[in-house]
Design a protein around this motif. Structure first.
Motif, PDB file in Angstrom:
ATOM      1  N   LEU A 240       0.837  -1.202   0.000  1.00 55.45           N
ATOM      2  CA  LEU A 240       0.000   0.000   0.000  1.00 55.45           C
ATOM      3  C   LEU A 240       0.872   1.252   0.000  1.00 55.45           C
ATOM      4  CD1 LEU A 240      -2.789   1.328   0.185  1.00 55.45           C
ATOM      5  CD2 LEU A 240      -2.595   1.187   2.678  1.00 55.45           C
ATOM      6  N   GLU A 241       1.910   1.264   0.835  1.00 53.52           N
ATOM      7  CA  GLU A 241       2.810   2.415   0.869  1.00 53.52           C
ATOM      8  C   GLU A 241       3.487   2.616  -0.478  1.00 53.52           C
ATOM      9  OE1 GLU A 241       4.235   2.434   5.528  1.00 53.52           O
ATOM     10  OE2 GLU A 241       5.088   0.962   4.176  1.00 53.52           O
ATOM     11  N   GLN A 242       3.909   1.524  -1.118  1.00 59.30           N
ATOM     12  CA  GLN A 242       4.560   1.620  -2.422  1.00 59.30           C
ATOM     13  C   GLN A 242       3.602   2.170  -3.471  1.00 59.30           C
ATOM     14  OE1 GLN A 242       5.814  -2.405  -3.060  1.00 59.30           O
ATOM     15  NE2 GLN A 242       7.463  -2.323  -1.560  1.00 59.30           N
ATOM     16  N   ARG A 243       2.353   1.676  -3.458  1.00 62.77           N
ATOM     17  CA  ARG A 243       1.397   2.113  -4.484  1.00 62.77           C
ATOM     18  C   ARG A 243       0.985   3.567  -4.277  1.00 62.77           C
ATOM     19  NH1 ARG A 243      -0.594  -3.619  -3.605  1.00 62.77           N
ATOM     20  NH2 ARG A 243      -0.293  -4.662  -5.594  1.00 62.77           N
ATOM     21  N   LEU A 244       0.751   3.958  -3.022  1.00 64.08           N
ATOM     22  CA  LEU A 244       0.395   5.351  -2.767  1.00 64.08           C
ATOM     23  C   LEU A 244       1.552   6.290  -3.099  1.00 64.08           C
ATOM     24  CD1 LEU A 244      -1.643   5.143   0.570  1.00 64.08           C
ATOM     25  CD2 LEU A 244      -2.499   5.643  -1.725  1.00 64.08           C
ATOM     26  N   ALA A 245       2.782   5.829  -2.890  1.00 60.21           N
ATOM     27  CA  ALA A 245       3.934   6.656  -3.252  1.00 60.21           C
ATOM     28  C   ALA A 245       3.977   6.897  -4.758  1.00 60.21           C
ATOM     29  CB  ALA A 245       5.227   5.980  -2.778  1.00 60.21           C
ATOM     30  N   LYS A 246       3.634   5.852  -5.544  1.00 62.18           N
ATOM     31  CA  LYS A 246       3.609   6.022  -7.005  1.00 62.18           C
ATOM     32  C   LYS A 246       2.521   7.014  -7.422  1.00 62.18           C
ATOM     33  CE  LYS A 246       5.414   1.419  -8.147  1.00 62.18           C
ATOM     34  NZ  LYS A 246       5.107   0.094  -8.762  1.00 62.18           N
ATOM     35  N   VAL A 314      -3.280  -5.191  15.773  1.00 61.07           N
ATOM     36  CA  VAL A 314      -2.476  -4.602  14.709  1.00 61.07           C
ATOM     37  C   VAL A 314      -1.502  -3.595  15.306  1.00 61.07           C
ATOM     38  CG1 VAL A 314      -2.527  -3.275  12.562  1.00 61.07           C
ATOM     39  CG2 VAL A 314      -4.339  -4.917  13.061  1.00 61.07           C
ATOM     40  N   ARG A 315      -0.211  -3.791  15.049  1.00 62.23           N
ATOM     41  CA  ARG A 315       0.810  -2.877  15.560  1.00 62.23           C
ATOM     42  C   ARG A 315       1.086  -1.743  14.592  1.00 62.23           C
ATOM     43  NH1 ARG A 315       6.195  -4.920  17.051  1.00 62.23           N
ATOM     44  NH2 ARG A 315       6.197  -2.956  18.195  1.00 62.23           N
ATOM     45  N   ARG A 316       0.863  -1.982  13.312  1.00 65.94           N
ATOM     46  CA  ARG A 316       1.133  -0.950  12.313  1.00 65.94           C
ATOM     47  C   ARG A 316      -0.055  -0.889  11.367  1.00 65.94           C
ATOM     48  NH1 ARG A 316       5.505  -0.428   7.879  1.00 65.94           N
ATOM     49  NH2 ARG A 316       5.500  -2.674   7.898  1.00 65.94           N
ATOM     50  N   LEU A 317      -0.613   0.312  11.165  1.00 64.89           N
ATOM     51  CA  LEU A 317      -1.847   0.448  10.401  1.00 64.89           C
ATOM     52  C   LEU A 317      -1.773  -0.220   9.039  1.00 64.89           C
ATOM     53  CD1 LEU A 317      -2.994   4.116  11.125  1.00 64.89           C
ATOM     54  CD2 LEU A 317      -4.121   2.013  11.830  1.00 64.89           C
ATOM     55  N   GLN A 318      -0.672   0.033   8.300  1.00 67.13           N
ATOM     56  CA  GLN A 318      -0.581  -0.482   6.937  1.00 67.13           C
ATOM     57  C   GLN A 318      -0.602  -2.006   6.869  1.00 67.13           C
ATOM     58  OE1 GLN A 318       1.201   1.953   8.142  1.00 67.13           O
ATOM     59  NE2 GLN A 318       0.713   3.715   6.869  1.00 67.13           N
ATOM     60  N   ALA A 319      -0.351  -2.665   8.008  1.00 69.74           N
ATOM     61  CA  ALA A 319      -0.321  -4.122   8.001  1.00 69.74           C
ATOM     62  C   ALA A 319      -1.674  -4.719   7.663  1.00 69.74           C
ATOM     63  CB  ALA A 319       0.143  -4.634   9.364  1.00 69.74           C
ATOM     64  N   VAL A 320      -2.760  -4.007   7.960  1.00 65.03           N
ATOM     65  CA  VAL A 320      -4.099  -4.541   7.676  1.00 65.03           C
ATOM     66  C   VAL A 320      -4.274  -4.748   6.184  1.00 65.03           C
ATOM     67  CG1 VAL A 320      -6.562  -4.154   7.983  1.00 65.03           C
ATOM     68  CG2 VAL A 320      -4.961  -3.327   9.698  1.00 65.03           C
ATOM     69  N   GLU A 321      -3.916  -3.737   5.396  1.00 68.40           N
ATOM     70  CA  GLU A 321      -4.084  -3.849   3.949  1.00 68.40           C
ATOM     71  C   GLU A 321      -3.091  -4.821   3.347  1.00 68.40           C
ATOM     72  OE1 GLU A 321      -3.207  -3.396  -0.138  1.00 68.40           O
ATOM     73  OE2 GLU A 321      -1.859  -2.713   1.432  1.00 68.40           O
ATOM     74  N   THR A 322      -1.878  -4.915   3.941  1.00 73.69           N
ATOM     75  CA  THR A 322      -0.842  -5.777   3.368  1.00 73.69           C
ATOM     76  C   THR A 322      -1.320  -7.212   3.268  1.00 73.69           C
ATOM     77  OG1 THR A 322       0.849  -4.336   4.304  1.00 73.69           O
ATOM     78  CG2 THR A 322       1.555  -6.508   3.589  1.00 73.69           C
ATOM     79  N   PRO A 684       1.620  -8.581  -7.433  1.00 79.25           N
ATOM     80  CA  PRO A 684       2.446  -7.693  -6.607  1.00 79.25           C
ATOM     81  C   PRO A 684       2.869  -6.413  -7.317  1.00 79.25           C
ATOM     82  CG  PRO A 684       3.141  -9.977  -6.356  1.00 79.25           C
ATOM     83  CD  PRO A 684       2.135  -9.957  -7.469  1.00 79.25           C
ATOM     84  N   ASP A 685       3.023  -6.486  -8.643  1.00 76.92           N
ATOM     85  CA  ASP A 685       3.472  -5.297  -9.380  1.00 76.92           C
ATOM     86  C   ASP A 685       2.310  -4.475  -9.943  1.00 76.92           C
ATOM     87  OD1 ASP A 685       2.666  -7.192 -11.192  1.00 76.92           O
ATOM     88  OD2 ASP A 685       4.357  -6.919 -12.559  1.00 76.92           O
ATOM     89  N   GLU A 686       1.064  -4.854  -9.579  1.00 74.29           N
ATOM     90  CA  GLU A 686      -0.092  -4.122 -10.082  1.00 74.29           C
ATOM     91  C   GLU A 686      -0.185  -2.756  -9.407  1.00 74.29           C
ATOM     92  OE1 GLU A 686      -4.818  -4.290  -9.264  1.00 74.29           O
ATOM     93  OE2 GLU A 686      -3.898  -6.173  -9.892  1.00 74.29           O
ATOM     94  N   PRO A 687      -0.245  -1.669 -10.168  1.00 67.80           N
ATOM     95  CA  PRO A 687      -0.356  -0.353  -9.546  1.00 67.80           C
ATOM     96  C   PRO A 687      -1.739  -0.145  -8.950  1.00 67.80           C
ATOM     97  CG  PRO A 687      -0.549  -0.145 -11.925  1.00 67.80           C
ATOM     98  CD  PRO A 687      -0.216  -1.593 -11.644  1.00 67.80           C
ATOM     99  N   MET A 688      -1.833   0.780  -8.017  1.00 71.13           N
ATOM    100  CA  MET A 688      -3.140   1.077  -7.431  1.00 71.13           C
ATOM    101  C   MET A 688      -4.086   1.628  -8.482  1.00 71.13           C
ATOM    102  SD  MET A 688      -4.186   3.254  -4.064  1.00 71.13           S
ATOM    103  CE  MET A 688      -4.073   1.826  -3.005  1.00 71.13           C
ATOM    104  N   LEU A 689      -3.552   2.456  -9.367  1.00 77.26           N
ATOM    105  CA  LEU A 689      -4.350   3.009 -10.460  1.00 77.26           C
ATOM    106  C   LEU A 689      -3.736   2.563 -11.777  1.00 77.26           C
ATOM    107  CD1 LEU A 689      -4.937   6.656  -9.138  1.00 77.26           C
ATOM    108  CD2 LEU A 689      -6.428   4.659  -8.893  1.00 77.26           C
TER     109      LEU A 689
END
Length: 819
Positions: A240-246, A314-322, A684-689
């Motif tokens: 999620l972090e990678q896709r949002l960064a893109k 959950v210790r880290r928010l992004q872990a839920v989506e991962t 894994p390489d699919e972009p968010m958009l």
């Protein structure tokens, strides 16, 4: 070593006080002076653990996102240009997002601290010829430690004496049953699980007594080596972090292009430099979906709340989506896929009642009042539970046929016997050891033992004799035991397979046992390569290598574990999942998610939750960007044809607040669709958009821009600019609000999705429509937003025109079906 061996403690008796000091002529151990010198040279016997994050570190971590940096830049520019309302609104969104993320992660940190209930262990060692008790941190190499059932081993040590000694090494090696220990030396390069002459730091003594000389302390122990491996790993950025960064990088480039284009057009037409700068910056700020960070954080926070209700911390928010992106789950066996307790699976012999009676009569363990929990060896507890189902109670055995003599189990003899008052001798142990002592041993027993072992069962032979000698026995039968699969784990593995998620089992058990359990669980199907799905006798380094191997193949990897040997692999995986009940402190520190029920089925539930969160975030992002692109295209088109700007900066801010942020919050709460686990995971390489999403954004954004530009031109901006802007402003607000209904699904009509399944969205749209109308009734509001007077029919016209985009979208869905 001189002196008689220490007597074996009786499991059913009250545990004795610490042993009295031994005579000075038995084992001297180190002198206190020498121990002090070695402590100064080797350091304290402690594992260097990670420090918990301070609240400030957690808070500052919320500002690392590229989107947050973009918003802070827009906030700063707005403030410098005197657009205080814009600056305050954007700044408030950034602060709100940071606070939500901080509160959730800090709460998880505190909950994790609550799980750390371990107290500092102490050790009994020989000093100056006397047994003394001291903190384990003060144990040094060369110390002689005394061991008995219930002790936690204070350091790595080589056994000098061992009397029916066994230790639980599950946290270190993954072995699901206690390991028998002996003072007999083994090869120095033997695998960790086969070093029967050594006890290890952090493991527990389950039975017997012993003496051992410390060979390594602190970071030089096997536990310390795992800590070194843990330090060599790094936190992995989530998908999620990678896709949002893109997406953020794309928006940054778009903002720069807009600023340059608008500035060039303005200067070419001869507008003043300050006017050009203000217009271009306003457009750039309008291009940024200010509500996205808050929407993502709230979506994840909601997922965290739902996960907590399903036994996951959950210790880290992004872990839920991962987890929703996961393609491979590497899971420990014991306690996660299995119950973590031994169970009698099969009894072979002519009289199963007699077999279980004899097995129960040859036990030192004791069941608790509930008939499930108890104290003693896990194998014996399993035998007693199986006997209890046949009405055989150990307490009655001890009362009616008290024991006369006991030969405890020993790793050399591989058998145990108890002589009862009625003269019967009950014996249990390895079949190859008992058969030569039995008068009724048959070849069929050997074949049955081999068949049971081939199915991953631990085989125990049971015999009975008369008198104290273990000769001329009658072989009653065999008992096959195993740590059984959790009932829900079988369905969970099947659900994961249907969802396109590979389950890979990593365990310290033997390959035969591991593959048998793997087949029973459905992890290993006919025709599949066991080497791909099952990894047996895995060390901490092996687990780390397996996770890295899957990552190098482009997979999104989740790793579960409870032992210290799992911690490096948990840290290396995209998401580490620790066991809350049986997991060690080090494992929980390395994890992103802690399962409070230690259940694999919870992971599959989390995968579904993660996929729902991702889907909601993506459709919300598309909804937001359609509105931003529509505003940009509207303003750019007006500039290109030489018209005044249809919207002023404060109107743009109002649109982003009312039509973007509020409906977006409702969209991100959409309930999960039932078919989420029936389709394969995202690549894994699919972009968010992807192309389809960007094409949708541009087409729908262009539709809205053309609609509003047409309304603006029809309202005659040359004759009455404020009125034209008011009509264009209301049309755009209504169009974006109503479009939220179509945004819930790209394939299903709004009525098929279910209007009442998201009442919040329905309420927000109704409230926002009413609020938009109120703006025209309040003179201060009209003056603030630069709105001209509008007659009721014009407001109604704007509302009616707002139905055009949502109608086009709903009709296009039906047209695609007809095709």
């Amino acid at each position: 070593m001189n002196g008689p061996p220490a007597p074996m403690p009786r499991a059913e008796s009250v545990r004795a006080l610490p042993a009295p000091p031994r005579p000075a002529n038995t084992v001297l151990g180190l002198s206190q002076a020498e121990a002090t010198r070695r402590l100064a040279g080797h350091g304290r016997n402690e594992i260097q653990r990670e420090k918990t994050r301070s609240p400030w570190v957690v808070l500052l971590g919320q500002f690392r996102s590229p989107m947050i940096a973009l918003l802070l830049g827009a906030c700063g520019v707005s403030a410098l240009l005197g657009e205080s309302a814009d600056a305050i609104a954007i700044g408030a969104i950034v602060v709100l997002n940071a606070l939500i993320g901080f509160l959730q992660e800090y709460k998880a940190e505190q909950a994790l601290l609550a799980l750390r209930s371990m107290t500092a262990p102490r050790a009994r060692v020989m000093r100056d010829g006397y047994a003394v008790q001291l903190p384990s941190a003060e144990v040094v190499p060369g110390d002689v430690v005394l061991l008995e059932a219930g002790d936690v081993v204070a350091a790595d040590a080589r056994l000098l004496e061992a009397h029916a000694l066994a230790t639980n090494e599950a946290a270190l090696t993954g072995e699901s049953v206690p390991v028998d220990k002996a003072a007999r030396a083994v090869a120095a390069d033997a695998p960790l699980a086969q070093r029967s002459d050594t006890v290890f730091l952090g493991t527990a003594v389950t039975r017997g007594t012993g003496l051992a000389e410390v060979t390594a302390t602190g970071m030089h122990t096997e536990l310390g080596k795992i800590a070194h491996l843990l330090a060599s790993t790094s936190d992995t950025e989530t998908p999620l972090e990678q896709r949002l960064a893109k997406v953020t990088r794309t928006l940054l480039l778009a903002c720069l292009a807009i600023v340059v284009l608008v500035a060039a057009l303005g200067l070419w037409r001869g507008h003043g430099a300050l006017t050009v700068l203000l217009s271009s910056i306003s457009l750039a700020v309008a291009a940024v979906p200010e509500g996205l960070p808050a929407v993502v954080t709230i979506a994840l926070a909601l997922g965290v709340r739902r996960m907590a209700a399903r036994h996951a911390l959950v210790r880290r928010l992004q872990a839920v989506e991962t987890l929703g992106s996961t393609t491979v789950v590497c899971t420990d066996k014991t306690g996660t896929l299995t119950t973590g307790t031994m169970e009698v699976r099969e009894v072979w012999g002519d009289n199963s009642h007699a077999i279980l009676f004899a097995a129960a009569a040859c036990c030192d363990a004791s069941l608790g009042p509930d008939g499930k929990e108890g104290t003693g060896d896990p194998t014996e507890l399993a035998l007693l539970r199986a006997a209890l189902t046949r009405g055989i109670h150990r307490e009655e055995l001890e009362r009616d046929r008290p024991r006369v003599a006991v030969r405890p189990f020993d790793s050399e003899t591989k058998r145990m016997s108890i002589l009862r008052a009625d003269g019967a001798l009950y014996v249990k142990g390895a079949l190859e050891v008992l058969m030569p002592r039995c008068r009724t041993a048959t070849l069929s027993a050997s074949r049955a033992a081999h068949e049971l072992a081939s199915r991953g069962l631990r085989v125990l032979a049971v015999a009975r004799g008369e008198g104290p000698e273990e000769e001329n026995l009658e072989l009653l039968g065999l008992v096959g035991m195993a740590d059984p699969p959790r009932p829900e784990a079988v369905a969970a593995v099947a659900a994961a397979r249907a969802a396109g998620v590979r389950t890979v089992m990593i365990t310290g058990d033997s390959a035969e046992t591991a593959q048998a359990i793997g087949r029973e669980l459905g992890i290993l199907q006919p025709g599949e390569d066991p080497a791909e799905r099952i990894h047996a006798r895995a060390t901490a380094a092996d687990k780390l290598r397996i996770v890295r191997s899957w990552k190098e193949r482009g997979e999104v990897v989740a790793m579960t574990g409870d032992g210290v040997n799992d911690a490096p692999a948990l840290r290396e995986a995209h998401i580490g999942i620790a066991m809350g009940r049986t997991g060690t402190e080090v494992t929980r520190e390395a994890a992103d998610l802690v399962l409070t029920d230690d259940n694999f089925a919870t992971i599959v539930t989390a995968i579904r939750e993660g996929r729902a969160i991702y889907e909601n975030i993506r459709k919300t992002l598309v909804y937001l960007l359609v509105g931003n692109v529509g505003e940009l295209l509207l303003m750019l088109a007006a500039s290109l044809v030489g018209l005044p700007l249809p919207l002023v900066p404060l109107q743009l801010l109002w649109i982003n607040l009312v039509t973007d942020s509020l409906p977006a919050l409702a969209l991100v709460m959409d309930p999960a669709r039932s078919e989420l686990l029936s389709r394969p995971p995202r690549k894994p390489d699919e972009p968010m958009l992807g192309r389809a999403q960007w094409r949708y954004i541009l087409m729908v954004g262009a539709l809205e821009a053309l609609l509003v530009l047409g309304v603006f031109i029809w309202a005659d901006p040359a004759g009455n600019l404020d009125r034209a802007r008011a009509l264009a402003f209301s049309t755009l607000v209504f169009a974006e609000l109503l479009r939220a209904f179509a945004a819930r699904s790209t394939t299903r009509l709004y009525w098929e999705v279910g209007p009442l399944t998201n009442r919040l969205l329905l309420g927000i749209v109704v409230f926002s429509v009413v609020l938009q109308g109120v703006l025209y009734l309040l003179p201060p509001a009209r003056e603030l937003f630069g709105l001209g007077a509008m007659r009721p029919w014009e407001l109604g016209l704007a509302f009616a025109l707002g139905f055009i985009p949502v109608t086009v979208l709903e009709v296009s869905k039906q047209v695609r079906r007809w095709r």
